[in-house]
Design a protein around this motif. Structure first.
Motif, PDB file in Angstrom:
ATOM      1  N   VAL A 167       0.918  -1.217   0.016  1.00 11.13           N
ATOM      2  CA  VAL A 167       0.047   0.003  -0.017  1.00 11.13           C
ATOM      3  C   VAL A 167       0.907   1.151   0.044  1.00 11.13           C
ATOM      4  O   VAL A 167       0.431   2.173  -0.429  1.00 11.13           O
ATOM      5  CB  VAL A 167      -1.105  -0.129   1.211  1.00 11.13           C
ATOM      6  CG1 VAL A 167      -0.606   0.386   2.386  1.00 11.13           C
ATOM      7  CG2 VAL A 167      -2.284   0.718   0.656  1.00 11.13           C
ATOM      8  N   CYS A 199      -4.390   4.279  -5.179  1.00  5.43           N
ATOM      9  CA  CYS A 199      -4.420   3.064  -4.326  1.00  5.43           C
ATOM     10  C   CYS A 199      -4.193   1.705  -5.245  1.00  5.43           C
ATOM     11  O   CYS A 199      -4.576   1.852  -6.378  1.00  5.43           O
ATOM     12  CB  CYS A 199      -5.797   2.761  -3.685  1.00  5.43           C
ATOM     13  SG  CYS A 199      -5.676   1.443  -2.673  1.00  5.43           S
ATOM     14  N   PRO A 246     -12.977   6.152   6.277  1.00  7.45           N
ATOM     15  CA  PRO A 246     -11.897   6.906   5.882  1.00  7.45           C
ATOM     16  C   PRO A 246     -12.269   8.145   5.078  1.00  7.45           C
ATOM     17  O   PRO A 246     -13.217   8.053   4.097  1.00  7.45           O
ATOM     18  CB  PRO A 246     -10.919   6.112   4.926  1.00  7.45           C
ATOM     19  CG  PRO A 246     -11.387   4.769   5.340  1.00  7.45           C
ATOM     20  CD  PRO A 246     -12.520   4.655   5.745  1.00  7.45           C
ATOM     21  N   ASP A 285      -9.153   7.437   7.947  1.00 10.34           N
ATOM     22  CA  ASP A 285      -7.890   7.522   7.381  1.00 10.34           C
ATOM     23  C   ASP A 285      -7.917   8.657   6.662  1.00 10.34           C
ATOM     24  O   ASP A 285      -8.763   9.118   6.134  1.00 10.34           O
ATOM     25  CB  ASP A 285      -7.523   6.144   6.446  1.00 10.34           C
ATOM     26  CG  ASP A 285      -7.740   5.004   6.947  1.00 10.34           C
ATOM     27  OD1 ASP A 285      -7.818   4.911   8.266  1.00 10.34           O
ATOM     28  OD2 ASP A 285      -7.740   3.947   6.313  1.00 10.34           O
ATOM     29  N   PHE A 286      -6.650   9.451   6.610  1.00  7.83           N
ATOM     30  CA  PHE A 286      -6.290  10.572   5.855  1.00  7.83           C
ATOM     31  C   PHE A 286      -4.853  10.377   5.192  1.00  7.83           C
ATOM     32  O   PHE A 286      -3.943   9.834   5.802  1.00  7.83           O
ATOM     33  CB  PHE A 286      -6.148  11.687   6.674  1.00  7.83           C
ATOM     34  CG  PHE A 286      -7.558  12.154   7.177  1.00  7.83           C
ATOM     35  CD1 PHE A 286      -8.378  12.915   6.613  1.00  7.83           C
ATOM     36  CD2 PHE A 286      -8.157  11.448   8.457  1.00  7.83           C
ATOM     37  CE1 PHE A 286      -9.408  13.391   6.808  1.00  7.83           C
ATOM     38  CE2 PHE A 286      -9.160  11.861   8.821  1.00  7.83           C
ATOM     39  CZ  PHE A 286     -10.140  12.689   8.160  1.00  7.83           C
ATOM     40  N   PHE A 296      -1.468   9.071   6.681  1.00  8.56           N
ATOM     41  CA  PHE A 296      -0.352   8.421   5.967  1.00  8.56           C
ATOM     42  C   PHE A 296       0.158   9.620   5.113  1.00  8.56           C
ATOM     43  O   PHE A 296      -0.428  10.407   4.615  1.00  8.56           O
ATOM     44  CB  PHE A 296      -1.098   7.379   5.209  1.00  8.56           C
ATOM     45  CG  PHE A 296      -1.711   6.155   5.921  1.00  8.56           C
ATOM     46  CD1 PHE A 296      -1.080   5.292   6.579  1.00  8.56           C
ATOM     47  CD2 PHE A 296      -3.031   6.212   6.050  1.00  8.56           C
ATOM     48  CE1 PHE A 296      -1.653   4.442   7.323  1.00  8.56           C
ATOM     49  CE2 PHE A 296      -3.618   5.308   6.615  1.00  8.56           C
ATOM     50  CZ  PHE A 296      -3.058   4.367   7.428  1.00  8.56           C
ATOM     51  N   LYS A 297       1.358   9.596   4.999  1.00  9.01           N
ATOM     52  CA  LYS A 297       1.890  10.324   3.833  1.00  9.01           C
ATOM     53  C   LYS A 297       2.018   9.879   2.490  1.00  9.01           C
ATOM     54  O   LYS A 297       2.199   8.393   2.208  1.00  9.01           O
ATOM     55  CB  LYS A 297       3.519  10.506   4.177  1.00  9.01           C
ATOM     56  CG  LYS A 297       3.728  11.448   5.543  1.00  9.01           C
ATOM     57  CD  LYS A 297       5.077  11.663   5.984  1.00  9.01           C
ATOM     58  CE  LYS A 297       5.201  10.442   6.810  1.00  9.01           C
ATOM     59  NZ  LYS A 297       6.514  10.329   7.793  1.00  9.01           N
ATOM     60  N   TYR A 298       1.457  10.754   1.462  1.00 12.48           N
ATOM     61  CA  TYR A 298       1.362   9.805   0.417  1.00 12.48           C
ATOM     62  C   TYR A 298       2.359   9.429  -0.424  1.00 12.48           C
ATOM     63  O   TYR A 298       3.579  10.108  -0.225  1.00 12.48           O
ATOM     64  CB  TYR A 298       0.638  11.317  -0.748  1.00 12.48           C
ATOM     65  CG  TYR A 298       0.472  10.905  -2.256  1.00 12.48           C
ATOM     66  CD1 TYR A 298      -0.094   9.534  -2.515  1.00 12.48           C
ATOM     67  CD2 TYR A 298       1.399  11.099  -3.174  1.00 12.48           C
ATOM     68  CE1 TYR A 298      -0.211   9.126  -3.862  1.00 12.48           C
ATOM     69  CE2 TYR A 298       1.404  10.917  -4.612  1.00 12.48           C
ATOM     70  CZ  TYR A 298       0.437   9.867  -4.926  1.00 12.48           C
ATOM     71  OH  TYR A 298       0.492   9.230  -5.873  1.00 12.48           O
ATOM     72  N   SER A 299       2.226   8.321  -0.859  1.00 10.95           N
ATOM     73  CA  SER A 299       3.137   7.451  -1.296  1.00 10.95           C
ATOM     74  C   SER A 299       2.838   7.012  -2.713  1.00 10.95           C
ATOM     75  O   SER A 299       1.926   6.081  -2.974  1.00 10.95           O
ATOM     76  CB  SER A 299       3.661   6.291  -0.531  1.00 10.95           C
ATOM     77  OG  SER A 299       4.426   5.241  -1.050  1.00 10.95           O
ATOM     78  N   ARG A 351       2.271   5.070  -6.175  1.00 13.66           N
ATOM     79  CA  ARG A 351       2.347   3.501  -6.156  1.00 13.66           C
ATOM     80  C   ARG A 351       2.311   3.359  -7.724  1.00 13.66           C
ATOM     81  O   ARG A 351       1.544   3.711  -8.599  1.00 13.66           O
ATOM     82  CB  ARG A 351       1.066   2.641  -5.652  1.00 13.66           C
ATOM     83  CG  ARG A 351       0.705   3.084  -4.226  1.00 13.66           C
ATOM     84  CD  ARG A 351       2.121   2.809  -3.197  1.00 13.66           C
ATOM     85  NE  ARG A 351       2.618   1.729  -3.321  1.00 13.66           N
ATOM     86  CZ  ARG A 351       4.089   1.442  -3.519  1.00 13.66           C
ATOM     87  NH1 ARG A 351       4.964   2.282  -3.686  1.00 13.66           N
ATOM     88  NH2 ARG A 351       4.415   0.280  -3.518  1.00 13.66           N
TER      89      ARG A 351
HETATM   90  N1  5AD Z   1      -0.060   6.399  -0.080  1.00  4.51           N
HETATM   91  C1  5AD Z   1      -0.398   6.737   1.181  1.00  4.51           C
HETATM   92  N2  5AD Z   1      -1.465   6.107   1.793  1.00  4.51           N
HETATM   93  C2  5AD Z   1      -2.111   5.395   1.107  1.00  4.51           C
HETATM   94  N3  5AD Z   1      -3.357   4.765   1.502  1.00  4.51           N
HETATM   95  C3  5AD Z   1      -3.626   3.904   0.538  1.00  4.51           C
HETATM   96  N4  5AD Z   1      -2.942   4.244  -0.513  1.00  4.51           N
HETATM   97  C4  5AD Z   1      -2.009   5.007  -0.222  1.00  4.51           C
HETATM   98  C5  5AD Z   1      -0.878   5.620  -0.721  1.00  4.51           C
HETATM   99  N5  5AD Z   1      -0.534   5.452  -1.962  1.00  4.51           N
HETATM  100  C6  5AD Z   1      -4.014   4.789   2.910  1.00  4.51           C
HETATM  101  C7  5AD Z   1      -5.355   5.217   2.793  1.00  4.51           C
HETATM  102  C8  5AD Z   1      -6.052   3.890   3.075  1.00  4.51           C
HETATM  103  C9  5AD Z   1      -5.212   3.145   4.147  1.00  4.51           C
HETATM  104  C10 5AD Z   1      -5.465   1.845   4.241  1.00  4.51           C
HETATM  105  O1  5AD Z   1      -3.915   3.413   3.518  1.00  4.51           O
HETATM  106  O2  5AD Z   1      -5.648   6.037   3.965  1.00  4.51           O
HETATM  107  O3  5AD Z   1      -7.465   4.135   3.690  1.00  4.51           O
END
Ligand code: 5AD
Ligand code: SF4
Length: 502
Positions: free
Chosen positions: A51, A181, A281, A321-322, A352-355, A357
């Protein structure tokens, strides 16, 4: 050769925890015994998560460390299961020549056969689902003769298994394709499990002493099973599961706001054993970002949904979740997220910090343009806002009585008990006078931990007989995440022998 021991480590979400339990069932059926260190195992498995990049990096570094084991004990079979296997496929073999097996989450039912083949041939094997489940239209998917059903239904709890709180899958995969995601690519298309099978599984668990089930799905409230004319929706499934006797608590995660149906609130309101807890979320409080994420709702409609939740179920605990630092997230966008968090007053949030994918829409078309330090600052700021809310919420509970399902001794208690045992003291936390524990350690050694229906962690003194019981706890103190208290009474005694180590 004959495999006799395995080591299995799980990374990631609840779905992976459940998959690992099912894999352990398969391995036990093959006669394998679990060991605690990889070096002692004939079979080493990692069940992995894709994830965020960080989750993958952790596994890749652990996998790298196994090179030495393979060199010293070449007969060891090393396997990577789960989302990383499905995402990275055969490429994993090139970078990790000591890897023998990769198996995606949609192929786990084949694991015994795959192990046999690796063992016999000595050659690496990959089992990947690819687009198979996506080729089916949604209406067909319910009726799919899914071999994974056999795996879910194979669960046979043994004495000593910690099943008091168990996960039950109701849905596989995800069809939402939120732009950030990876899950729709690794776990495939959304498929709802037949309700009869779900209820059968819950019954098996109840018969073995389970008190709390958590129904699992990526978008659990989108559950839809079509057989004949009448489609069964998530609210109907909840009603059915509620009929299983001996299950004291029912939870479900994770909910998807845009598919919400108020009938679910009505079922929650009218069925007391469904916990007043909702993990739903929001991901962001900015409409612009929600649109770029393809979440299909606005901040306003989300807030209205949270208000409706509280109208139907006044004591409901909300969790969310954020993602901070999603592509293009400005200070204003982030301020909107902070505002939403302030307004909802969640019981808990996960930030969560955006990652980015690889392969997802966001990664294909948008740059990861928010610097790491900005992501980190926003992450901390959001958590600080939430911590203040949680402190206030928990303080308001001091003096109240809450119902707690006792899970076992707290970590601190187990440490204190271990220290006492290491210094040859008594292991009996109920009789600390016979042990060399000092007063502080003794007060920790009998510390039990459990959760309220709202999923609030609660810590209080008690003894082994309370483990597995439902108790009423009077709250005497609180921190942001934890309530502290004293047992007032036992609401319902433990159903199965205590397993305080879990
Ligand atoms: N980067 C960061 N957080 C993510 N999530 C899902 N994909 C990413 C991503 N690419 C987080 C979302 C989701 C949780 C399980 O993980 O907030 O609800
Ligand atoms: Fe990922 Fe969105 Fe599906 Fe959740 S709903 S698993 S965030 S694609």
């Amino acid at each position: 050769m004959q495999l006799s021991t395995y080591f299995l480590e799980t990374f990631g979400c609840q779905m992976n925890v459940l998959d690992s339990q099912l894999v352990e069932g398969q391995l036990r059926a093959l006669g394998l015994r679990r060991v605690a260190i990889p070096r002692e195992a004939d079979l080493i498995l990692f069940n992995t998560c894709s994830v965020r990049q960080h989750a993958e990096d952790k596994v890749l570094s652990r996998l790298g460390q196994l090179k030495h084991i393979k060199r010293d004990r070449p007969h060891t079979i090393i396997g990577l299961l789960g989302c990383m296997a499905e995402r990275l496929r055969e490429g994993l073999f090139e970078l990790n020549p000591h890897l023998d097996l990769i198996c995606g989450p949609g192929e786990l039912d084949r694991l015994p056969e795959l192990l046999g083949r690796v063992d016999e041939s000595g050659k690496p094997i990959a089992a990947i689902t690819g687009l198979q489940t996506r080729r089916l239209v949604p209406a067909e998917r319910s009726l799919l003769d899914d071999p994974l059903e056999t795996l879910d239904l194979s669960r046979r709890p043994l004495p000593g298994d910690s099943i008091m709180q168990s996960y039950v899958r109701v849905q596989r995969g995800c069809d939402k394709f939120c732009t950030y995601c990876v899950v729709p690519y690794t776990r495939g298309a959304e498929r709802s499990r037949p309700p009869g099978n779900i209820v059968r599984e819950v019954q098996t668990l109840a018969d073995a002493g389970c008190r709390e089930v958590t129904l699992l799905g990526q978008t659990v409230n989108s559950y839809a099973y079509r057989e004949g004319q009448t489609p069964m929706r998530f609210a109907d499934l909840l009603r059915l599961v509620h009929e299983v006797p001996d299950i004291d608590r029912i939870r479900f995660v994770t909910s998807y706001p845009a598919d919400w149906d108020d009938d679910i609130f009505r079922v929650m309101r009218d069925h007391p054993r469904i916990c007043p807890y909702l993990h739903i979320p929001a991901q962001s409080g900015s409409d612009r970002i929600l649109k770029a994420m393809k979440r299909n709702y606005t901040a306003d409609s989300y807030l209205r949904l949270m208000d409706t939740a509280r109208q139907y179920v006044p004591d409901i605990a909300l969790a969310g979740d954020f993602i901070v630092g999603f592509t293009g997230e400005t200070d204003e966008d982030f301020a909107a997220t902070v505002d939403l968090v302030r307004r909802v007053e969640y019981k808990q949030i996960f930030v969560f910090k955006y990652s980015p994918r690889p392969g997802t829409a966001a990664d294909r078309s948008l740059a990861d343009d928010i610097p790491q330090d900005v992501k980190a600052r926003r992450n901390n700021e959001l958590l600080a806002v939430q911590t203040a809310i949680m402190e206030r919420q928990k303080r308001a509970l001091v003096g109240r009585t809450v119902e707690v399902l006792v899970e076992g001794y707290s970590k601190a208690a187990r440490r204190a008990q271990k220290d006492a045992a290491d210094s040859n003291g008594s292991l009996d936390p109920e009789n600390p006078t016979t042990s060399p524990l000092d007063d502080v350690a003794a007060s920790k050694a009998n510390q039990l931990i459990g959760r309220t229906p709202q999923d609030i962690i609660t810590v209080f003194p008690g003894d082994a007989a309370h483990v597995g019981a439902l108790v009423a706890v009077r709250v005497t103190d609180a921190s942001a995440l934890t309530l502290f208290g004293e047992i007032e009474s036992v609401v319902s005694p433990a159903k199965m022998p205590a397993n305080p180590g879990t």
